[in-house]
Design a protein around this motif. Sequence first.
Motif, PDB file in Angstrom:
ATOM      1  N   ARG A  55       0.837  -1.203   0.000  1.00  0.00           N
ATOM      2  CA  ARG A  55       0.000   0.000   0.000  1.00  0.00           C
ATOM      3  C   ARG A  55       0.870   1.251   0.000  1.00  0.00           C
ATOM      4  O   ARG A  55       0.621   2.198  -0.750  1.00  0.00           O
ATOM      5  CB  ARG A  55      -0.927   0.004   1.221  1.00  0.00           C
ATOM      6  CG  ARG A  55      -1.939   1.145   1.186  1.00  0.00           C
ATOM      7  CD  ARG A  55      -2.915   1.125   2.353  1.00  0.00           C
ATOM      8  NE  ARG A  55      -3.489  -0.183   2.560  1.00  0.00           N
ATOM      9  CZ  ARG A  55      -3.552  -0.802   3.757  1.00  0.00           C
ATOM     10  NH1 ARG A  55      -3.080  -0.230   4.836  1.00  0.00           N
ATOM     11  NH2 ARG A  55      -4.101  -1.987   3.858  1.00  0.00           N
ATOM     12  N   GLU A  56       1.899   1.239   0.822  1.00  0.00           N
ATOM     13  CA  GLU A  56       2.811   2.383   0.884  1.00  0.00           C
ATOM     14  C   GLU A  56       3.606   2.516  -0.415  1.00  0.00           C
ATOM     15  O   GLU A  56       3.800   3.620  -0.929  1.00  0.00           O
ATOM     16  CB  GLU A  56       3.756   2.221   2.076  1.00  0.00           C
ATOM     17  CG  GLU A  56       4.546   3.442   2.419  1.00  0.00           C
ATOM     18  CD  GLU A  56       3.710   4.645   2.805  1.00  0.00           C
ATOM     19  OE1 GLU A  56       4.144   5.780   2.534  1.00  0.00           O
ATOM     20  OE2 GLU A  56       2.606   4.473   3.385  1.00  0.00           O
ATOM     21  N   PHE A  57       4.047   1.402  -0.962  1.00  0.00           N
ATOM     22  CA  PHE A  57       4.804   1.396  -2.211  1.00  0.00           C
ATOM     23  C   PHE A  57       3.958   1.953  -3.353  1.00  0.00           C
ATOM     24  O   PHE A  57       4.460   2.692  -4.210  1.00  0.00           O
ATOM     25  CB  PHE A  57       5.265  -0.032  -2.514  1.00  0.00           C
ATOM     26  CG  PHE A  57       6.284  -0.140  -3.597  1.00  0.00           C
ATOM     27  CD1 PHE A  57       7.620   0.160  -3.359  1.00  0.00           C
ATOM     28  CD2 PHE A  57       5.929  -0.557  -4.870  1.00  0.00           C
ATOM     29  CE1 PHE A  57       8.575   0.057  -4.367  1.00  0.00           C
ATOM     30  CE2 PHE A  57       6.869  -0.670  -5.880  1.00  0.00           C
ATOM     31  CZ  PHE A  57       8.201  -0.360  -5.625  1.00  0.00           C
ATOM     32  N   ALA A  58       2.678   1.619  -3.362  1.00  0.00           N
ATOM     33  CA  ALA A  58       1.772   2.055  -4.430  1.00  0.00           C
ATOM     34  C   ALA A  58       1.584   3.568  -4.442  1.00  0.00           C
ATOM     35  O   ALA A  58       1.263   4.139  -5.496  1.00  0.00           O
ATOM     36  CB  ALA A  58       0.428   1.363  -4.289  1.00  0.00           C
ATOM     37  N   LYS A  59       1.813   4.219  -3.328  1.00  0.00           N
ATOM     38  CA  LYS A  59       1.649   5.678  -3.276  1.00  0.00           C
ATOM     39  C   LYS A  59       2.617   6.392  -4.212  1.00  0.00           C
ATOM     40  O   LYS A  59       2.287   7.451  -4.739  1.00  0.00           O
ATOM     41  CB  LYS A  59       1.845   6.184  -1.848  1.00  0.00           C
ATOM     42  CG  LYS A  59       0.725   5.809  -0.913  1.00  0.00           C
ATOM     43  CD  LYS A  59       0.997   6.327   0.486  1.00  0.00           C
ATOM     44  CE  LYS A  59      -0.097   5.905   1.442  1.00  0.00           C
ATOM     45  NZ  LYS A  59       0.171   6.357   2.827  1.00  0.00           N
ATOM     46  N   THR A  60       3.799   5.822  -4.410  1.00  0.00           N
ATOM     47  CA  THR A  60       4.797   6.482  -5.265  1.00  0.00           C
ATOM     48  C   THR A  60       5.161   5.668  -6.507  1.00  0.00           C
ATOM     49  O   THR A  60       5.721   6.223  -7.447  1.00  0.00           O
ATOM     50  CB  THR A  60       6.093   6.762  -4.472  1.00  0.00           C
ATOM     51  OG1 THR A  60       6.594   5.528  -3.967  1.00  0.00           O
ATOM     52  CG2 THR A  60       5.836   7.732  -3.334  1.00  0.00           C
ATOM     53  N   GLU A  61       4.867   4.376  -6.485  1.00  0.00           N
ATOM     54  CA  GLU A  61       5.295   3.501  -7.598  1.00  0.00           C
ATOM     55  C   GLU A  61       4.147   2.637  -8.107  1.00  0.00           C
ATOM     56  O   GLU A  61       4.294   1.436  -8.325  1.00  0.00           O
ATOM     57  CB  GLU A  61       6.447   2.593  -7.124  1.00  0.00           C
ATOM     58  CG  GLU A  61       7.618   3.302  -6.502  1.00  0.00           C
ATOM     59  CD  GLU A  61       8.322   4.271  -7.435  1.00  0.00           C
ATOM     60  OE1 GLU A  61       8.173   4.135  -8.670  1.00  0.00           O
ATOM     61  OE2 GLU A  61       9.019   5.160  -6.922  1.00  0.00           O
ATOM     62  N   SER A  62       3.009   3.259  -8.340  1.00  0.00           N
ATOM     63  CA  SER A  62       1.825   2.476  -8.729  1.00  0.00           C
ATOM     64  C   SER A  62       2.006   1.751 -10.064  1.00  0.00           C
ATOM     65  O   SER A  62       1.535   0.628 -10.221  1.00  0.00           O
ATOM     66  CB  SER A  62       0.582   3.365  -8.760  1.00  0.00           C
ATOM     67  OG  SER A  62       0.765   4.422  -9.684  1.00  0.00           O
ATOM     68  N   ALA A  63       2.688   2.371 -11.016  1.00  0.00           N
ATOM     69  CA  ALA A  63       2.869   1.726 -12.327  1.00  0.00           C
ATOM     70  C   ALA A  63       3.727   0.472 -12.207  1.00  0.00           C
ATOM     71  O   ALA A  63       3.396  -0.572 -12.794  1.00  0.00           O
ATOM     72  CB  ALA A  63       3.509   2.710 -13.309  1.00  0.00           C
ATOM     73  N   ILE A  64       4.818   0.565 -11.466  1.00  0.00           N
ATOM     74  CA  ILE A  64       5.696  -0.599 -11.252  1.00  0.00           C
ATOM     75  C   ILE A  64       4.929  -1.688 -10.516  1.00  0.00           C
ATOM     76  O   ILE A  64       4.993  -2.873 -10.877  1.00  0.00           O
ATOM     77  CB  ILE A  64       6.962  -0.206 -10.449  1.00  0.00           C
ATOM     78  CG1 ILE A  64       7.885   0.637 -11.308  1.00  0.00           C
ATOM     79  CG2 ILE A  64       7.692  -1.405  -9.892  1.00  0.00           C
ATOM     80  CD1 ILE A  64       8.564  -0.134 -12.427  1.00  0.00           C
ATOM     81  N   LEU A  65       4.191  -1.300  -9.485  1.00  0.00           N
ATOM     82  CA  LEU A  65       3.453  -2.282  -8.693  1.00  0.00           C
ATOM     83  C   LEU A  65       2.368  -2.950  -9.532  1.00  0.00           C
ATOM     84  O   LEU A  65       2.158  -4.158  -9.416  1.00  0.00           O
ATOM     85  CB  LEU A  65       2.858  -1.631  -7.447  1.00  0.00           C
ATOM     86  CG  LEU A  65       2.247  -2.575  -6.442  1.00  0.00           C
ATOM     87  CD1 LEU A  65       3.276  -3.612  -5.972  1.00  0.00           C
ATOM     88  CD2 LEU A  65       1.711  -1.806  -5.245  1.00  0.00           C
ATOM     89  N   ALA A 113      16.746  -0.071  -6.983  1.00  0.00           N
ATOM     90  CA  ALA A 113      16.184   1.093  -6.284  1.00  0.00           C
ATOM     91  C   ALA A 113      14.768   0.793  -5.797  1.00  0.00           C
ATOM     92  O   ALA A 113      14.385   1.201  -4.690  1.00  0.00           O
ATOM     93  CB  ALA A 113      16.178   2.313  -7.202  1.00  0.00           C
ATOM     94  N   TYR A 114      14.002   0.062  -6.597  1.00  0.00           N
ATOM     95  CA  TYR A 114      12.645  -0.311  -6.186  1.00  0.00           C
ATOM     96  C   TYR A 114      12.683  -1.316  -5.035  1.00  0.00           C
ATOM     97  O   TYR A 114      11.860  -1.252  -4.121  1.00  0.00           O
ATOM     98  CB  TYR A 114      11.858  -0.888  -7.367  1.00  0.00           C
ATOM     99  CG  TYR A 114      11.636   0.106  -8.470  1.00  0.00           C
ATOM    100  CD1 TYR A 114      10.880   1.250  -8.257  1.00  0.00           C
ATOM    101  CD2 TYR A 114      12.203  -0.094  -9.723  1.00  0.00           C
ATOM    102  CE1 TYR A 114      10.677   2.173  -9.274  1.00  0.00           C
ATOM    103  CE2 TYR A 114      12.008   0.817 -10.744  1.00  0.00           C
ATOM    104  CZ  TYR A 114      11.248   1.957 -10.514  1.00  0.00           C
ATOM    105  OH  TYR A 114      11.055   2.866 -11.518  1.00  0.00           O
ATOM    106  N   ALA A 115      13.637  -2.236  -5.093  1.00  0.00           N
ATOM    107  CA  ALA A 115      13.775  -3.210  -4.004  1.00  0.00           C
ATOM    108  C   ALA A 115      14.117  -2.497  -2.702  1.00  0.00           C
ATOM    109  O   ALA A 115      13.529  -2.792  -1.660  1.00  0.00           O
ATOM    110  CB  ALA A 115      14.848  -4.246  -4.344  1.00  0.00           C
ATOM    111  N   ALA A 116      15.050  -1.561  -2.759  1.00  0.00           N
ATOM    112  CA  ALA A 116      15.429  -0.818  -1.551  1.00  0.00           C
ATOM    113  C   ALA A 116      14.226  -0.059  -0.992  1.00  0.00           C
ATOM    114  O   ALA A 116      13.996  -0.053   0.220  1.00  0.00           O
ATOM    115  CB  ALA A 116      16.579   0.135  -1.850  1.00  0.00           C
ATOM    116  N   LYS A 117      13.453   0.564  -1.877  1.00  0.00           N
ATOM    117  CA  LYS A 117      12.263   1.292  -1.432  1.00  0.00           C
ATOM    118  C   LYS A 117      11.245   0.330  -0.810  1.00  0.00           C
ATOM    119  O   LYS A 117      10.658   0.611   0.234  1.00  0.00           O
ATOM    120  CB  LYS A 117      11.630   2.031  -2.605  1.00  0.00           C
ATOM    121  CG  LYS A 117      10.448   2.891  -2.215  1.00  0.00           C
ATOM    122  CD  LYS A 117       9.876   3.613  -3.415  1.00  0.00           C
ATOM    123  CE  LYS A 117      10.628   4.908  -3.560  1.00  0.00           C
ATOM    124  NZ  LYS A 117      10.010   5.816  -4.546  1.00  0.00           N
TER     125      LYS A 117
END
Length: 153
Positions: A55-65, A113-117
């Motif tokens: 949910r938190e990841f989707a706030k900034t990386e919705s396309a990747i998610l 970078a996405y993994a770290a986030k």
Amino acid sequence: MYRGFQKGLEVIHERYLRDQELAIIENYVRTFAVRVQAHNLLKEQEERLLALTLREFAKTESAILEQYRQTCMRDLKLVLAMIANVVITDDQVGFTDSLLWIQNIMRSVKKEAYAAKGYRNLQSAIATCLPPECVSVIEPYLNQAIAMVSLPV
């Protein structure tokens, strides 16, 4: 088996354990109940932790998610299981080897970078859901995972 005990058993027939070796074992024994609790909570709370993390990841990386949701969930589950196991075994060598494997995969697909986030979001979810004493035994391993995928090439 706890790695500190293994090391101690390898030399026990040759000499007495040194104070530093005993201190490591004493610390492990002193924190064992918390380690078991942390392991069990990670296992029991896995779905909740994943939901909060994503949910938190989707706030900034919705396309990747959106594109890699299943892969992200699989990888986060793997990291959670690895951390739960190293909390109990304290097998730094095996944990680091597994992190190197993950690091190589993330680099090959250029997603470090996405993994770290994602791992930082997981860290936040763990801090929110678990008792502070459990977080304190989990955090060093999670920090190591974040550092490994964040290392420059």
